[in-house]
Design an enzyme around this catalytic site. Structure first.
Site, PDB file in Angstrom:
ATOM      1  N   PHE A 156       0.833  -1.338  -0.045  1.00 36.55           N
ATOM      2  CA  PHE A 156       0.022  -0.029  -0.104  1.00 36.55           C
ATOM      3  C   PHE A 156       0.918   1.316  -0.161  1.00 36.55           C
ATOM      4  O   PHE A 156       1.674   1.405   0.842  1.00 36.55           O
ATOM      5  CB  PHE A 156      -0.775   0.164   1.248  1.00 36.55           C
ATOM      6  CG  PHE A 156      -1.570  -0.906   1.394  1.00 36.55           C
ATOM      7  CD1 PHE A 156      -3.128  -1.052   1.146  1.00 36.55           C
ATOM      8  CD2 PHE A 156      -1.266  -2.149   2.170  1.00 36.55           C
ATOM      9  CE1 PHE A 156      -3.905  -1.886   1.257  1.00 36.55           C
ATOM     10  CE2 PHE A 156      -2.470  -3.282   2.407  1.00 36.55           C
ATOM     11  CZ  PHE A 156      -3.780  -3.250   1.954  1.00 36.55           C
ATOM     12  N   ASP A 157       0.537   2.297  -0.712  1.00 35.87           N
ATOM     13  CA  ASP A 157       1.096   3.701  -0.517  1.00 35.87           C
ATOM     14  C   ASP A 157       0.227   4.128   0.583  1.00 35.87           C
ATOM     15  O   ASP A 157      -0.718   3.515   0.929  1.00 35.87           O
ATOM     16  CB  ASP A 157       0.615   4.569  -1.867  1.00 35.87           C
ATOM     17  CG  ASP A 157       0.847   5.828  -1.753  1.00 35.87           C
ATOM     18  OD1 ASP A 157       2.037   6.219  -0.889  1.00 35.87           O
ATOM     19  OD2 ASP A 157       0.209   6.752  -2.239  1.00 35.87           O
ATOM     20  N   GLY A 158       0.529   5.105   1.267  1.00 37.60           N
ATOM     21  CA  GLY A 158       0.052   5.744   2.549  1.00 37.60           C
ATOM     22  C   GLY A 158      -0.761   6.887   2.069  1.00 37.60           C
ATOM     23  O   GLY A 158      -2.158   6.603   2.087  1.00 37.60           O
ATOM     24  N   PHE A 273      -1.198  -0.935  -4.428  1.00 33.76           N
ATOM     25  CA  PHE A 273      -2.015   0.108  -4.364  1.00 33.76           C
ATOM     26  C   PHE A 273      -1.431   1.614  -4.289  1.00 33.76           C
ATOM     27  O   PHE A 273      -0.711   1.767  -3.231  1.00 33.76           O
ATOM     28  CB  PHE A 273      -3.274  -0.141  -3.247  1.00 33.76           C
ATOM     29  CG  PHE A 273      -3.981  -1.185  -3.412  1.00 33.76           C
ATOM     30  CD1 PHE A 273      -5.351  -1.326  -4.036  1.00 33.76           C
ATOM     31  CD2 PHE A 273      -3.749  -2.312  -2.372  1.00 33.76           C
ATOM     32  CE1 PHE A 273      -6.009  -2.387  -4.137  1.00 33.76           C
ATOM     33  CE2 PHE A 273      -4.600  -3.487  -2.396  1.00 33.76           C
ATOM     34  CZ  PHE A 273      -5.714  -3.359  -3.501  1.00 33.76           C
ATOM     35  N   ASP A 275      -2.186   6.019  -5.258  1.00 32.53           N
ATOM     36  CA  ASP A 275      -3.228   6.988  -5.661  1.00 32.53           C
ATOM     37  C   ASP A 275      -2.755   7.832  -6.815  1.00 32.53           C
ATOM     38  O   ASP A 275      -3.370   8.461  -7.597  1.00 32.53           O
ATOM     39  CB  ASP A 275      -3.549   7.949  -4.674  1.00 32.53           C
ATOM     40  CG  ASP A 275      -2.574   8.799  -4.287  1.00 32.53           C
ATOM     41  OD1 ASP A 275      -2.882  10.154  -4.254  1.00 32.53           O
ATOM     42  OD2 ASP A 275      -1.356   8.410  -4.020  1.00 32.53           O
TER      43      ASP A 275
END
Length: 305
Positions: A156-158, A273, A275
């Site tokens: 995951f990105d944060g 993931f 954004d």
């Protein structure tokens, strides 16, 4: 919930649909219903979910708290036979199908209590995000990669993925120095949640079931935070936020603006993931299957460039 174009490679079929229309598309699918579809970008992720389910079933035979996978597609029911044949060929356990015959499937996601929706259609994903459902658009890696078949790996990105885009807004609008200042000032104030926080929670809940059986070192789920943040100047707030939520992440990689692709190559996640399409494309080029989460201020900047 996973779409048929995320689960399988339907590039040629989609081309027929776009160029020749729905009738020719349905006819083609029926004529080829015994031709097995090749894996799509979500295929190995789904297989890994099923491996976790198998391990959970061994440890907790009477407990039904496992991954439940739904094929969610706006295909017509006539196409279903080819999808079923392909699913059975690969030995996948997908019992629930939702085929909406050209209508958007988003309304059904709530009815299925969907924790995560993966699709190859960015418009549908945007619609789902706006409906408050954790969702991402799937992109295939550009190189063949071998994935672990014993451990589900999720990266995951944060900001704007696990967390809200609050801090990213400051970075985009006021610059890096102001961002560092803001994070230092608010180090002890937890970040608000982002669209994928719930899915990370789900993974954590299942991990704890393995820990309870003394299987921590042999846990079939591993989570990674791969963030462009710098550890020294803005990492503490991230780690304190996760702690305040009662969430553990197995590995946290603070890259301080360095490219994410080379790190992801080492991790070999089943899904990553982020954004920002910049990071998605960088990951893709080096073979990582990436999922774009269309949430937060970064989307405004992507559309304007």
């Amino acid at each position: 919930a996973v779409s048929s174009r995320a689960l399988f490679n339907l590039v040629e079929e989609q081309r027929i649909y776009e160029e020749q229309g729905v009738e020719k598309y349905v006819e083609y699918q029926q004529n080829n219903e015994n031709v097995i579809l090749k894996p799509g970008p979500a295929f190995y992720f789904v297989k890994a979910l099923e491996q976790v389910n198998a391990r959970l079933l061994e440890l907790y035979p009477d407990d039904e708290e496992r991954f439940d996978i739904v094929l969610m597609t706006n295909n017509h029911a006539q196409v279903g036979v080819r999808l079923i044949n392909s699913i059975n060929h690969y030995g996948l356990t997908i019992e629930r199908f939702c085929m909406t015959g050209g209508e958007s499937p988003i309304g059904y996601l709530t009815a299925y209590l969907t924790n995560l929706y993966l699709s190859a259609d960015s418009d549908k994903v945007q619609e789902a995000i706006e409906a408050g459902i954790a969702s991402a658009t799937m992109f295939t890696g550009n190189k063949d990669v071998v994935y672990s078949d014993t451990q589900l790996r999720v990266a995951f990105d944060g900001d704007a993925v696990i967390f809200s885009d609050e801090s990213e807004q400051i970075f985009k609008e006021q610059g890096l120095d102001r961002f560092f200042e803001h994070e230092k000032l608010h180090e002890n104030k937890p970040l608000a949640q982002g669209p994928l926080k719930g899915f990370l929670e789900d993974l954590g809940k299942l991990q704890k079931k393995f820990y309870a059986k003394n299987e921590r070192l042999n846990c079939p789920i591993r989570t990674y935070l791969v963030t462009a943040r710098s550890a020294a100047s803005s990492g503490a707030r991230v780690l304190k936020t996760l702690r305040s939520w009662g969430l553990e992440i197995d590995e946290a990689l603070f890259l301080a603006g360095a490219p994410k692709g080379p790190i992801l190559v080492k991790i070999h996640p089943h899904i990553f993931f982020d954004d920002q399409m910049f990071h998605i494309e960088g990951a893709q080029q080096l073979g990582t299957i990436a999922a774009h989460v269309p949430y937060g201020i970064a989307q405004k900047y992507q559309k304007s460039t």
